[in-house]
Write a protein that holds these residues in place. Structure first.
Motif, mmCIF file in Angstrom:
data_model
loop_
_atom_site.group_PDB
_atom_site.id
_atom_site.type_symbol
_atom_site.label_atom_id
_atom_site.label_comp_id
_atom_site.label_asym_id
_atom_site.label_seq_id
_atom_site.Cartn_x
_atom_site.Cartn_y
_atom_site.Cartn_z
ATOM 1 N N CYS A 1 0.710 4.074 -2.957
ATOM 2 C CA CYS A 1 0.322 5.457 -2.652
ATOM 3 C C CYS A 1 1.445 6.459 -2.912
ATOM 4 N N ARG B 1 -3.085 4.180 -6.739
ATOM 5 C CA ARG B 1 -3.849 3.270 -5.888
ATOM 6 C C ARG B 1 -5.308 3.205 -6.302
ATOM 7 N N GLU C 1 0.832 -1.204 0.000
ATOM 8 C CA GLU C 1 0.000 0.000 0.000
ATOM 9 C C GLU C 1 0.868 1.255 0.000
#
Length: 614
Positions: free
Chosen positions: A541, A547, A537
């Motif tokens: 990002c 994302r 993640e």
């Protein structure tokens, strides 16, 4: 838990289950259960009362789901026969599992029916098969003929069950947080007490509805994942429903296509096509979103959905009853969760499906798990000793082989669904061995490419091209290899990512595993454990807008075993622009440069040795 509290919990659970049994049997609590069946005297024969009516007549088959041709849908034999005897030697019938999926019919061997006095717990089926007679009952073999459905008997008091252990709470470990602590220093495991209790009620309602003659209002749909843990959990739930009196013809099994998830609209339409009133989804991964199936069936009846899972998620499908182990470390497998969920519902569950719990646990967590009650159920230890750890480990690879090869788990499901299935029969299956050999050859072919490292050195990326699901296995192997020492001068490597560009057309499926000391952590989710989902993640990002474009099929699964599926263009963007694979960090030296620098330093010292000092 104190003796008083444990006895109170056991008595309450026993009372609730016994009242449910009376409700299923249609007998009032004041009159007590009748051993001779409804509508028959104490001396009625095997043709006596049936809960379904129409004895001796041909029972109608349910129609095939709309998306299947009538030639592709096969229905099983009717298992189970109701017997009645006089006197103290009353008995029950243990129903054999059945085949409920779309494949060619095959011969089914005679099944085993165990008769025992209802007041006594049955002996272990593994040991019962070694003897013809016992003090509790007789083990007999009947030919496979159309038979009436089985009626259930009242479960014994749980505090008197020889293998019963309160499954809702286990001894707290030193790493348990204050929020996880329950009554008297015990914590909820493998899931919340409330969710487990609700799920048990779901299964009792489903079994009661499915005990009627086959119809759309009595159908149950099982949707297990295609790996060893998913298939094992499917068998646990299915056999428990049969023990509770569900009609075999009312139980269906659906497998999600390898190119889709259970949340895909195509799969939703396929599941709705069965017309089931109760849907049990197991080990499919969880995420927020719309209902998995429509809340009402075509006939206007409400549809209940139970999700049993252990994959990390904080959001779940709308309208579903969820039992999740992801917030209760050590995180149990779905099969272990299903086993603990079903054990108190019928006294024969532990003996009949215990080995499936071990198989699924070994499939996801490996063979290092110790069944010593802290918290893994210690009643499973005798089964592990009887069948041996080696046989369970080999069974895992055999059961996983078919779905790795072509994405179709039917071959493995049939092996597990056989009435006499055991780790011995799985290991001896020649069809599974052929699938394993083909999978092994494909893995050996694809694991040759060496990894390339991201610019920051934290990620090792390997790209393969295969029609088979080999990327998770190769990722695990490279994880072990890279953990033994630094590769390419990247001592900071934390994750290996293996991407398969040939598994699904126009998409890249990838699997990630940890590298280094973190992979040796025993309990997933414990303090200091690696979190690959968070790591992915963070990378996603780091580039604005990326994302949101990758969607929900990214960074799914477990903290230590995650992955995803991206279209080719997004994968190339993630590899080249975010990870910057193959780009050298100017602050670091390559292996060749490090070697040259070391040689130059050594040569300088050698030259100085021969210099004459003035």
């Amino acid at each position: 838990m104190s003796t008083y509290l444990q006895g109170t919990v056991a008595s309450a659970a026993s009372s609730i289950l016994y009242e449910r049994y009376l409700e299923l049997e249609g007998v009032s609590a004041s009159s007590g259960p009748s051993r001779s069946g409804s509508g028959s005297g104490s001396g009625s024969s095997s043709s006596g009362g049936s809960s379904h009516g129409g004895e001796g007549s041909d029972q109608s088959r349910p129609r095939s789901p709309p998306f299947l041709s009538s030639g592709d849908q096969h229905y099983p034999q009717h298992y189970g026969e109701q017997h009645h005897q006089q006197g103290h030697q009353g008995h029950y019938t243990m129903t054999a599992p059945t085949h409920m999926y779309t494949h060619s019919s095959s011969s089914i061997s005679p099944h085993l029916t165990y008769h025992a006095h209802p007041s006594q717990p049955p002996p272990s089926m593994a040991h019962a098969q070694k003897r013809k007679l016992s003090t509790n009952g007789i083990l007999t073999t009947h030919p496979t003929l159309p038979q009436k459905s089985t009626r259930i008997h009242a479960p014994p008091k749980l505090d008197q069950h020889p293998t019963w252990n309160p499954p809702l709470q286990r001894e707290a470990s030193s790493s348990t947080t204050t929020e996880e602590i329950g009554v008297e220093g015990l914590r909820e495991w493998p899931a919340g007490m409330h969710s487990i209790g609700s799920a048990r009620g779901f299964l009792l309602r489903a079994a009661k509805a499915a005990s009627a003659l086959p119809s759309s209002s009595s159908r149950i749909l099982l949707v297990p994942d295609r790996d060893a843990d998913g298939l094992s959990s499917g068998q646990i739930i299915k056999r428990t429903l049969l023990l509770l009196g569900a009609h075999p013809d009312n139980i269906y099994t659906h497998f999600v296509d390898k190119s889709r998830s259970v949340h895909d609209p195509v799969e939703r339409a396929a599941m709705e096509g069965y017309g089931a009133r109760y849907v049990v989804v197991m080990d499919q991964g969880s995420r927020g979103g719309p209902p998995l199936v429509a809340p009402t069936s075509g006939a206007g009846e409400s549809v209940e959905v139970l999700v049993i899972d252990h994959h990390y998620s904080e959001d779940f499908p709308e309208g579903a009853m969820v039992v999740s182990a992801c917030q209760h470390p050590p995180i149990a497998t779905t099969s272990m969760l299903a086993y603990i969920l079903c054990t108190p519902l019928h006294r024969s569950v532990a003996d009949l499906v215990g080995w499936f719990a071990i198989l699924g646990t070994y499939g996801d967590l490996g063979s290092s798990i110790k069944f010593n009650g802290k918290p893994w159920p210690e009643e499973l230890a005798p089964l592990l000793k009887e069948y041996t750890k080696k046989r369970f480990t080999e069974s895992v690879s055999l059961v996983n082989a078919p779905r790795r090869l072509d994405g179709n788990p039917l071959l493995a499901w049939e092996a597990l669904d056989h009435p006499d299935a055991s780790p011995v029969s799985v290991v001896e299956s020649q069809a599974l061995r052929r699938a394993k050999e083909a999978t092994k050859a494909e893995i050996e072919r694809c694991q040759r490419p060496a990894p390339k490292f991201s610019r920051d050195g934290r990620v090792a990326v390997v790209e393969v091209k295969s029609f088979a699901q080999v990327h998770p296995v190769i990722a695990s192997r490279w994880s072990s290899t890279l953990s033994k020492g630094s590769k390419g001068g990247r001592g900071r490597c934390e994750m290996v990512c293996v991407a398969n560009i040939g598994y699904i057309p126009s998409r890249v499926n990838f699997s990630c595993r940890p590298v280094g000391a973190a992979r040796l952590t025993t309990d997933e989710g414990a303090e200091g454990d690696v979190d690959l989902i968070k790591m992915l993640e963070e990378y996603a990002c780091s580039k604005e807008g990326f994302r949101s474009r990758v969607g929900a099929d990214f960074a799914r699964g477990h903290r230590r075993a995650t992955g995803g599926s991206l279209v080719v263009e997004l994968w190339e963007e993630f590899r080249d622009e975010i990870l910057e694979v193959g780009v050298k960090n100017p602050e670091e030296l390559s292996v060749k440069e490090l070697k040259e620098a070391k040689e130059q330093k050594g040569q300088k010292r050698l030259d100085q040795f021969f210099v004459k000092k003035e």
